[in-house]
Structure formats: structure tokens, C-alpha cells
Scaffold this motif. Structure first.
Motif, PDB file in Angstrom:
ATOM      1  N   ILE A 193      76.768  86.150  34.047  1.00 27.92           N
ATOM      2  CA  ILE A 193      76.744  87.110  32.926  1.00 27.92           C
ATOM      3  C   ILE A 193      78.142  87.707  32.717  1.00 27.92           C
ATOM      4  CG2 ILE A 193      75.736  89.288  32.109  1.00 27.92           C
ATOM      5  CD1 ILE A 193      73.238  88.593  33.774  1.00 27.92           C
ATOM      6  N   SER A 194      78.831  87.942  33.841  1.00 30.02           N
ATOM      7  CA  SER A 194      80.141  88.597  33.738  1.00 30.02           C
ATOM      8  C   SER A 194      81.153  87.738  32.974  1.00 30.02           C
ATOM      9  CB  SER A 194      80.678  88.939  35.124  1.00 30.02           C
ATOM     10  OG  SER A 194      81.102  87.761  35.774  1.00 30.02           O
ATOM     11  N   LYS A 210      75.972  88.553  23.020  1.00 28.01           N
ATOM     12  CA  LYS A 210      74.592  88.083  22.835  1.00 28.01           C
ATOM     13  C   LYS A 210      74.218  87.051  23.905  1.00 28.01           C
ATOM     14  CE  LYS A 210      72.614  87.566  18.706  1.00 28.01           C
ATOM     15  NZ  LYS A 210      72.497  87.218  17.270  1.00 28.01           N
ATOM     16  N   ILE A 211      75.189  86.196  24.223  1.00 26.43           N
ATOM     17  CA  ILE A 211      74.927  85.197  25.282  1.00 26.43           C
ATOM     18  C   ILE A 211      74.692  85.926  26.611  1.00 26.43           C
ATOM     19  CG2 ILE A 211      75.897  83.245  26.566  1.00 26.43           C
ATOM     20  CD1 ILE A 211      77.496  82.545  24.002  1.00 26.43           C
ATOM     21  N   GLU A 254      70.980  97.282  37.776  1.00 26.48           N
ATOM     22  CA  GLU A 254      69.669  96.818  37.295  1.00 26.48           C
ATOM     23  C   GLU A 254      69.875  95.989  36.019  1.00 26.48           C
ATOM     24  OE1 GLU A 254      66.562  97.666  38.376  1.00 26.48           O
ATOM     25  OE2 GLU A 254      67.269  98.897  40.052  1.00 26.48           O
ATOM     26  N   TYR A 255      69.053  94.956  35.842  1.00 26.22           N
ATOM     27  CA  TYR A 255      69.143  94.168  34.609  1.00 26.22           C
ATOM     28  C   TYR A 255      68.824  95.043  33.393  1.00 26.22           C
ATOM     29  CZ  TYR A 255      69.991  89.828  37.034  1.00 26.22           C
ATOM     30  OH  TYR A 255      70.573  88.851  37.789  1.00 26.22           O
ATOM     31  N   GLN A 276      68.522  89.080  30.099  1.00 29.48           N
ATOM     32  CA  GLN A 276      67.068  89.138  29.865  1.00 29.48           C
ATOM     33  C   GLN A 276      66.340  88.112  30.738  1.00 29.48           C
ATOM     34  OE1 GLN A 276      67.461  88.730  25.674  1.00 29.48           O
ATOM     35  NE2 GLN A 276      67.045  90.877  25.237  1.00 29.48           N
ATOM     36  N   MET A 277      67.039  86.991  31.023  1.00 28.74           N
ATOM     37  CA  MET A 277      66.413  85.963  31.870  1.00 28.74           C
ATOM     38  C   MET A 277      66.749  86.176  33.345  1.00 28.74           C
ATOM     39  SD  MET A 277      67.102  82.838  29.305  1.00 28.74           S
ATOM     40  CE  MET A 277      66.460  81.545  30.323  1.00 28.74           C
TER      41      MET A 277
END
Ligand SMILES: Nc1nc2c(ncn2[C@@H]2O[C@H](COP(=O)(O)OP(=O)(O)OP(=O)(O)O)[C@@H](O)[C@H]2O)c(=O)[nH]1
Ligand SMILES: [Mg+2]
Length: 448
Positions: A413-414, A398-399, A190-191, A405-406
Motif C-alpha cells: 500500500i505504501s 485509489k489503488i 488499523e486498515y 480495503q482488501m
């Protein structure tokens, strides 16, 4: 890499070169025991058990004794370097330790380079890079407080914390990768889970970085410059604060030409700087002029400026010119030679280096203005290299967090999560370039 196969056997004097109770010569590597057997009166060794005998040279007519010693053997991997190590504890004289080292070299070692024992300990995974750096910090520590902080790191406090953070980031990455690699069997995480975990890791890193400036101040210390006109008593104050007749004091204006520096332990290292009196005019020689230039430079670079004037003469226009420079800095305005005056109406601190009046207050002021750090509050001492790795890790996280979040593709993301892990691995030395390693171990002394 198994460095016991890769590297030869090294030896070095591990105690300072000078006269002392004992001197220690350390040998490390595959041939450590072959070497000691060639130069020692005994031939059998038990791990971690000291033996008593003689170092000497085998001559045709028998064993020629050089010194009575204690020999401490460690069998690999249970040693500082992870290799076979032998320590020879001899009498502490320069020529004795040098002679025994030369016998070791003749018997098959080569001289160790700076920090090579600790470098081998790191490469043999006896310690991580943050612990190796803590060894150097301990040795170079300028204050008692920093000794305690470095000891914490040596015991692995920072390394363990980084390992914890790394593990939770790795968990997130593993779940993302499993979802990507086996989409039919494993659901994408899950995000909200990714966001929560990344947020946690970022705040953990922040908690280490929070103490970065305290860490830097404790490591590097601060500088305190004493400035003023000639003859106001700068060198006298310098000597008084040091409790030492370090600088020449005379009643001749322009006595101090060069900048003098001495470091005091005020909980953090305080470098006290005595400067040439600042003045202008025809009586100023070329040498003094250069000294005055250095004084202005010291004033400019100091963390705290002690501006001194002569209370018996009051503030002169020349003092005012110097005050104009000093007042832009963190400063203390001091009226020296107060033993010569009864009027104390200025808002300056009245002191006398002659009677020692007000000196304790100046010490307290220095402490409160530039040494206001609490070493007990310092959970993790980091150096600038480690701070840079932490900042890189945080930026990547943070990136990744923003992307999560988006609800961007988890594959994307990984990538940033992997960069964060790389930065943490650089900190602990899992991934490190030769250049970084050489930089670190160049700061060690030979024999460590
Ligand atoms: N009465 C009195 N004399 C002092 C005091 N402090 C310094 N002096 C005298 O003032 C003179 C100058 O002292 P220094 O410490 O050499 O002064 P300085 O500011 O370093 O001088 P320069 O190096 O020439 O710039 C010496 O004769 C000192 O003994 C003080 O508190 N009281
Ligand atoms: Mg002086």
C-alpha cells in the motif's frame, strides 16, 4: 540548490517597451550592487528604501548623466528572486531604458532570459511552482475575473491546500513505514484508519478537480463563430459586437476572405470569429474558396455558432445548406436586417446591425450559452499540468485505497501512497524536471 552561488547576475527591462511614465530595469544576483554602484551617482543603499539620483557613465572628465532615476534596492533574501535585487525606475522612453540596460550589461550583468527572475524566485523557494504559474496567469489574463482567480493562487491558496493534503497523506505513510521498520515497537496502523484518511484525501483532490473545467474555460475562453451566406451582415454583426470598425463591410458579396478573430471580455475571454460567406458557384475565386474552407473549419471548431441569414430575403436553399452544418453545433439562429421587414414569424432572433435592435439580446445569449461560469464559485484555478498531477495523485490513492480495503500488505500500500506524494510534489515543484520548468518559464516575458 543555492542559486545565488550557482547563477550569474542578470538584468532586463521589466516594463513594456514603449513610451510611458516610467520604465523599470531590474538587476538580480550577487553582483547587483557592484553593478549599480558603477553607473549610479550614489553609493549607499538601505534595504527597501528608494534613493533618488542619476544614472550615468564615468568618463575621464567626470560623471556623464544619462537619466534622473529612483533606485529601489532589496538585499537577499528579502527580494522577489531571493537574491540581491536593484530596480532602476527611469523615465519611460524606449531609448532611455535600452541605454540603461546596456550600461548594466557593460557593468557586469548578462541579459535575463524569459521568466528568469520568477524562475530564480521559485528555485530560491520564494514561491512554489503553482504561485510562479499564477504570476504568468496574472500577466496573461484576458479577463478581469481571471485576474482575481490568479491573484488567489499567487497568494498561495492552491499551494496551501496541496500542502494540507500532502501532510495528511504523509501522516498515513509515516505510520505505515514506522510499523514496517519497527514492528516490535510500533503497531501497524488499523486498515480502517488508512481507508478513512485516504478517502478524505481523495475527496479533497476531487473538490479541486471539480472546478477544473470552469478553470479551463476561464483561462482559455470560448470561441464564437459568425457564419452565413455572403452579404447577410456577418462582418456588420462582428463589428457591432466589438464596438469597433474592425472588419470591412460592403454590399459586395464575398467581401470577407480571411477569418478575423478578436477577443472580448464577457467575464471569460470570448474569441469572436468573422468568417467568409459560404457559397458555391463559378463566381467564387480561388482566394474566396480558401476563405470558405476556413469558414467551415471555424464553424466546426467553435463552441458556439451564430448562424446568420438575411431577414429581407428569408431562408434560401443556400442558407439551408449552411444551417445543416450549423445546427449540429451549439447555435443561435439569427435573422439580420430586421429593419427591412415587418413579418417576424420565424423562430430566429430578429436583429438589425443597422438600428442595433436585438444586439443586447445576442450578447446575453452568448453569455448564457457559453459563458455561464461563476468565477466566485471557483475556489481553485488549476491549469492542465496541475490537473494532470492531481489526477495522477488521485489514481495512486485509489489503488492504495482498494488495497487497504482488501487488507493487503501495508508495504505494498505504501508504494502507491508514495506515488501519490510524488505527483503532488510535482504539482508544487518540489520534484520537477528541467523540461517542465522550461515549459513553464518559456511562457513568461523577458523581465518577469
Ligand atoms: N439594412 C440593413 N443592412 C445591413 C444590416 N447589416 C448589414 N447590412 C448591410 O449588408 C451589407 C453586407 O454586410 P456585411 O457585414 O459586409 O456582410 P457579410 O455577411 O460580412 O458579407 P461577406 O463578407 O461578403 O460574406 C452591407 O451593405 C451592410 O451595410 C442591417 O441590419 N440592416
Ligand atoms: Mg464579411
Amino acid at each position: 540548490m543555492n542559486i545565488t552561488q550557482e547563477f550569474d547576475t542578470i538584468a532586463a527591462i521589466s516594463t513594456p517597451l514603449g513610451m510611458g511614465g516610467v520604465g523599470v530595469i531590474r538587476i538580480s544576483g550577487d553582483k547587483a550592487f557592484d553593478v549599480i554602484k558603477k553607473i549610479y551617482s550614489k553609493q549607499n543603499f538601505t534595504h527597501n528604501m528608494i534613493s533618488h539620483g542619476w544614472i550615468g557613465v564615468n568618463k575621464e572628465h567626470g560623471f556623464q548623466k544619462v537619466d534622473e532615476v529612483l533606485v529601489l534596492p532589496f538585499f537577499a533574501p528579502h527580494s522577489y528572486t531571493g537574491e540581491d535585487v536593484v530596480e532602476i525606475h527611469c523615465h519611460g522612453g524606449i531609448n532611455i531604458v535600452k541605454k540603461i540596460l546596456s550600461l548594466c550589461l557593460e557593468a557586469g550583468c548578462r541579459p535575463a532570459e524569459k521568466g528568469e527572475f520568477t524562475k530564480r524566485a521559485f528555485l530560491n523557494k520564494k514561491m512554489d511552482l503553482s504561485q510562479a504559474e499564477a504570476v504568468a496567469d496574472l500577466i496573461h489574463s484576458k479577463t478581469q475575473d481571471f485576474v482575481s482567480v490568479s491573484a488567489k493562487n499567487l497568494s498561495g491558496v492552491l499551494a496551501n491546500k496541496i500542502r494540507e493534503i500532502r501532510k495528511s497523506i504523509m501522516d498515513v505513510l509515516s505510520r505505515i513505514v514506522a510499523g514496517i521498520d519497527f514492528p516490535e515497537d510500533v503497531a501497524e496502523p488499523e486498515y480502517s484508519y488508512i481507508i478513512e484518511e485516504l478517502n478524505k484525501s481523495i475527496s479533497e483532490i476531487d473538490s479541486i478537480l471539480k472546478s477544473a473545467s470552469t478553470s479551463n474555460v476561464m483561462r482559455q475562453g470560448v470561441s464564437v463563430a459568425i457564419v452565413g451566406r455572403p452579404n447577410v451582415g456577418k462582418s456588420s454583426l462582428f463589428n457591432t459586437l466589438l464596438n469597433l470598425d474592425r472588419a470591412i463591410v460592403t454590399d459586395i458579396a464575398g467581401t470577407t476572405r480571411d477569418v478575423l478573430r478578436e477577443t472580448l471580455d464577457f467575464g471569460i475571454p470570448v474569441t469572436l470569429i468573422d468568417t467568409a460567406g459560404i457559397r458555391e458557384g463559378d463566381s467564387v475565386s480561388k482566394v474566396e474558396e480558401i476563405g470558405i474552407e476556413y469558414s467551415k473549419q471555424s464553424l466546426d471548431e467553435a463552441d458556439l455558432v451564430l448562424f446568420l441569414y438575411d431577414a429581407s430575403q428569408g431562408i434560401t436553399p443556400e442558407d439551408e445548406t449552411i444551417w445543416e452544418l450549423a445546427k449540429t453545433k451549439n447555435n443561435v439562429r439569427i435573422a439580420n436586417k430586421c429593419d427591412l421587414v415587418s413579418d417576424r414569424t420565424s423562430d430566429a432572433y430578429y436583429i438589425s446591425t443597422k438600428t442595433k435592435e436585438g444586439i443586447d439580446e445576442i450578447r446575453d445569449l452568448i453569455k448564457s450559452k457559453v459563458c455561464d461560469v461563476n468565477p466566485d464559485s471557483l475556489e481553485f484555478a488549476t491549469n492542465t499540468r496541475q490537473q494532470e498531477c492531481l489526477r495522477q495523485a488521485k489514481n495512486s490513492l485509489k489503488i492504495a485505497l482498494e488495497a487497504a480495503q482488501m487488507e493487503e500488505l501495508q508495504d505494498l500500500i505504501s508504494i502507491d501512497i508514495k506515488s501519490a506524494l510524488m505527483a503532488l510534489d510535482e504539482l508544487t515543484g518540489e520534484v520537477v524536471t528541467d523540461e517542465v520548468l522550461n515549459n513553464i518559464f518559456d511562457n513568461f516575458c523577458i523581465g518577469k
